[in-house]
Design a protein around this motif. Structure first.
Motif, mmCIF file in Angstrom:
data_model
loop_
_atom_site.group_PDB
_atom_site.id
_atom_site.type_symbol
_atom_site.label_atom_id
_atom_site.label_comp_id
_atom_site.label_asym_id
_atom_site.label_seq_id
_atom_site.Cartn_x
_atom_site.Cartn_y
_atom_site.Cartn_z
ATOM 1 N N PHE A 246 -7.366 -24.499 29.681
ATOM 2 C CA PHE A 246 -8.086 -23.798 30.730
ATOM 3 C C PHE A 246 -7.177 -22.781 31.422
ATOM 4 C CE2 PHE A 246 -9.778 -23.509 35.096
ATOM 5 C CZ PHE A 246 -11.089 -23.166 34.800
ATOM 6 N N VAL A 247 -7.732 -21.664 31.787
ATOM 7 C CA VAL A 247 -6.990 -20.621 32.494
ATOM 8 C C VAL A 247 -7.695 -20.330 33.804
ATOM 9 C CG1 VAL A 247 -6.037 -18.304 32.375
ATOM 10 C CG2 VAL A 247 -6.570 -19.549 30.264
ATOM 11 N N GLY A 248 -6.960 -20.277 34.869
ATOM 12 C CA GLY A 248 -7.587 -19.845 36.111
ATOM 13 C C GLY A 248 -7.488 -20.899 37.180
ATOM 14 N N ARG A 249 -7.689 -20.449 38.403
ATOM 15 C CA ARG A 249 -7.468 -21.295 39.546
ATOM 16 C C ARG A 249 -8.654 -21.172 40.464
ATOM 17 N NH1 ARG A 249 -2.106 -21.452 40.729
ATOM 18 N NH2 ARG A 249 -2.339 -20.441 42.720
ATOM 19 N N PRO A 250 -9.638 -22.056 40.264
ATOM 20 C CA PRO A 250 -10.826 -21.968 41.108
ATOM 21 C C PRO A 250 -10.412 -22.045 42.571
ATOM 22 C CG PRO A 250 -11.040 -23.703 39.455
ATOM 23 C CD PRO A 250 -9.645 -23.227 39.395
ATOM 24 N N GLY A 251 -10.928 -21.165 43.369
ATOM 25 C CA GLY A 251 -10.597 -21.174 44.785
ATOM 26 C C GLY A 251 -9.401 -20.316 45.142
ATOM 27 N N ARG A 252 -8.686 -19.814 44.129
ATOM 28 C CA ARG A 252 -7.528 -18.963 44.398
ATOM 29 C C ARG A 252 -7.825 -17.550 43.894
ATOM 30 N NH1 ARG A 252 -3.147 -22.666 45.470
ATOM 31 N NH2 ARG A 252 -4.351 -24.489 46.083
ATOM 32 N N ASP A 253 -7.293 -16.594 44.597
ATOM 33 C CA ASP A 253 -7.574 -15.229 44.184
ATOM 34 C C ASP A 253 -6.584 -14.660 43.173
ATOM 35 O OD1 ASP A 253 -9.955 -14.640 45.224
ATOM 36 O OD2 ASP A 253 -9.212 -13.677 47.058
ATOM 37 N N GLY A 254 -5.296 -14.791 43.476
ATOM 38 C CA GLY A 254 -4.313 -14.145 42.616
ATOM 39 C C GLY A 254 -3.707 -15.100 41.610
ATOM 40 N N SER A 255 -3.005 -14.541 40.661
ATOM 41 C CA SER A 255 -2.240 -15.362 39.732
ATOM 42 C C SER A 255 -0.776 -15.272 40.125
ATOM 43 C CB SER A 255 -2.419 -14.846 38.302
ATOM 44 O OG SER A 255 -1.456 -15.446 37.468
ATOM 45 N N PRO A 256 -0.079 -16.412 40.197
ATOM 46 C CA PRO A 256 1.335 -16.355 40.569
ATOM 47 C C PRO A 256 2.243 -16.041 39.387
ATOM 48 C CG PRO A 256 0.549 -18.617 40.564
ATOM 49 C CD PRO A 256 -0.565 -17.766 40.063
ATOM 50 N N TYR A 257 1.684 -15.866 38.180
ATOM 51 C CA TYR A 257 2.535 -15.546 37.029
ATOM 52 C C TYR A 257 1.790 -14.651 36.050
ATOM 53 C CZ TYR A 257 0.799 -20.323 37.341
ATOM 54 O OH TYR A 257 0.085 -21.427 37.683
ATOM 55 N N ASP A 258 2.559 -14.049 35.170
ATOM 56 C CA ASP A 258 1.961 -13.245 34.113
ATOM 57 C C ASP A 258 1.339 -14.158 33.059
ATOM 58 O OD1 ASP A 258 3.075 -11.002 35.339
ATOM 59 O OD2 ASP A 258 4.904 -11.122 34.130
ATOM 60 N N VAL A 259 0.188 -13.748 32.584
ATOM 61 C CA VAL A 259 -0.412 -14.433 31.438
ATOM 62 C C VAL A 259 -0.409 -13.444 30.284
ATOM 63 C CG1 VAL A 259 -2.426 -15.648 30.559
ATOM 64 C CG2 VAL A 259 -1.895 -15.728 33.009
#
Lengths: 248, 248
Positions: free
Chosen positions: A90-103
DNA sequence: TCGCGCGCTTGATCTGGGTCAATGATGACC
DNA sequence: GGTCATCATTGACCCAGATCAAGCGCGCGA
């Protein structure tokens, strides 16, 4: 973003890992319907950055095929891989807006995506999707913490053996082919990517792989195709006490 | 396990971090009631192991006061700390039976516990508790991944500076005392525990702390009492690009 | 068919942090 | 107030892995 093949796969759980893993175990028709409505596929090429650190993410999703990595980078260029995304992850962080790292896609990839906002609404309505996400996040946390032991305390040889056994394990469970007690797989990463995962340099990775080959722990055909004649030997080299559920 | 003071703290959210963090933001009377029914306090002494790796855990809870560590150990004794539990941190894995690591109190501690089964039932009934747990787990995952960068790519000096800045930050937000721009706190860990967190030896930890002191990055009073005259300098030493929300 | 680039291997040397060992502080307990 | 245990510091030396550098081999495009 809707496309024609949605209806045709509407009840084919094997096709879409998120549906398979998050929903189908207790699937209910209207949830499937709603998932289908916000679902779309995206293709990425090898080397393509899917999300930059700090970017806003407007989707969540899961890997259908191919491999991606999560990496963090310091200003001076030192990089550390903090996650490896294989099919069904799974990719992504429900409830969070940004990504803290490069994918970054390291091979050509297909992802099954869901638009984030409606996905979160669906999540709020259907507790067992939220529950499934908690499960997945706990799994990721366990994996991250296990990796902290690898990074902090293992030798270069043990690190390589640990990485190989993780890949072998994932590969075997995905393909259900624990055939004749020996494992065969292709390394999905370059030596440099392995180094970034392991906190080593690519030269050390290369040397240690050569050493494991010389010592008969693994066999190499070309640079990527690996066969492991004795998996428990590999686990031994990794300094692991458990078989990770591979052997019974 | 019920005790007399439950009623008296029934609506005192500041007392019990799990209630405060997981529930009170949108608190509803009957949930509080049910939480109170399954809540109890436990005390631990410095050095006491709260949970052994592999043990069955029959509770979840959160730290009220004191400090605990999560550690993994290899057969040959090499150990790696994979988490640090400070007041208000959550302990436990809803839906999981065993603990994959040792949980050890490094100071005297008080924990606010909830019996696991009823807590899970409550969670199933009240989606926003499940949601709050997902949030907390995502935070832990972020912290673990940030730590992977520290373990894999930072030098000993940067590792020490990273640890100090994390502790300083946590301490400041807990005590709300960002007083005169300099930070003061007590190290809650021995040099050995720091080494286990950082993937170093205790000698190296000691040497690097001495070096940071010699270079004026920190000041030491005794062995544990630290003052940081210039926090951004410390962050610089840590190789961090962000201030972690400490400075505006 | 050539060459060129990229991923990989291997060698030589250097160094950050580990290892081993001795010594110093602090505080608890008799 | 002396003794002992625990935690910490410091020094001398060593080694695993980093760094620097030289090739190798295979696929691809001209």
């Amino acid at each position: 973003m809707l496309n024609e093949d949605i209806k045709t796969v509407a009840h084919d759980c094997g096709d879409c890992p998120i549906r398979h893993r998050a929903v189908c175990a207790r699937c209910e028709a209207d949830e499937l319907e709603r998932l289908e409505e916000i679902k779309y596929y995206r293709n990425f090429q090898a080397g393509q950055t899917i999300i930059w650190s700090g970017d806003r993410m407007d989707f969540v999703g899961s890997v259908v095929s191919g491999i991606a990595t999560l990496t963090q980078t310091m200003e001076d260029g030192r990089t550390q891989m903090v996650g490896l995304l294989l099919p069904s992850d799974f990719v992504g962080r429900p409830g969070r807006d940004g990504s803290p790292y490069d994918v970054v896609a390291t091979t050509d990839m297909v992802m099954c995506c869901f638009r984030k906002k409606p996905f979160e609404e669906l999540m709020a309505d259907t507790p067992h999707i939220a529950h499934r996400l908690l499960e997945m996040t706990l799994d990721e946390l366990d994996a991250a913490r296990e990796w902290m032991l690898v990074l902090g305390r293992k030798t270069a040889r043990e690190k390589i053996a640990s990485l190989l056994s993780i890949i072998a394990r994932r590969d075997a469970t995905l393909n259900l082919q624990t055939q004749q007690n020996s494992l065969v797989f292709d390394l999905p990463l370059t030596r440099e990517a392995m180094a970034d995962y392991l906190g080593l340099t690519l030269e050390t990775v290369s040397r240690q792989i050569s050493a494991l080959k010389r010592d008969g722990v693994i066999e190499l055909e070309g640079k990527r195709h690996v066969t492991v004649p004795d998996f428990s030997r590999l686990l031994d080299e990794a300094g692991d006490d458990s078989d990770g559920g591979m052997l019974s």
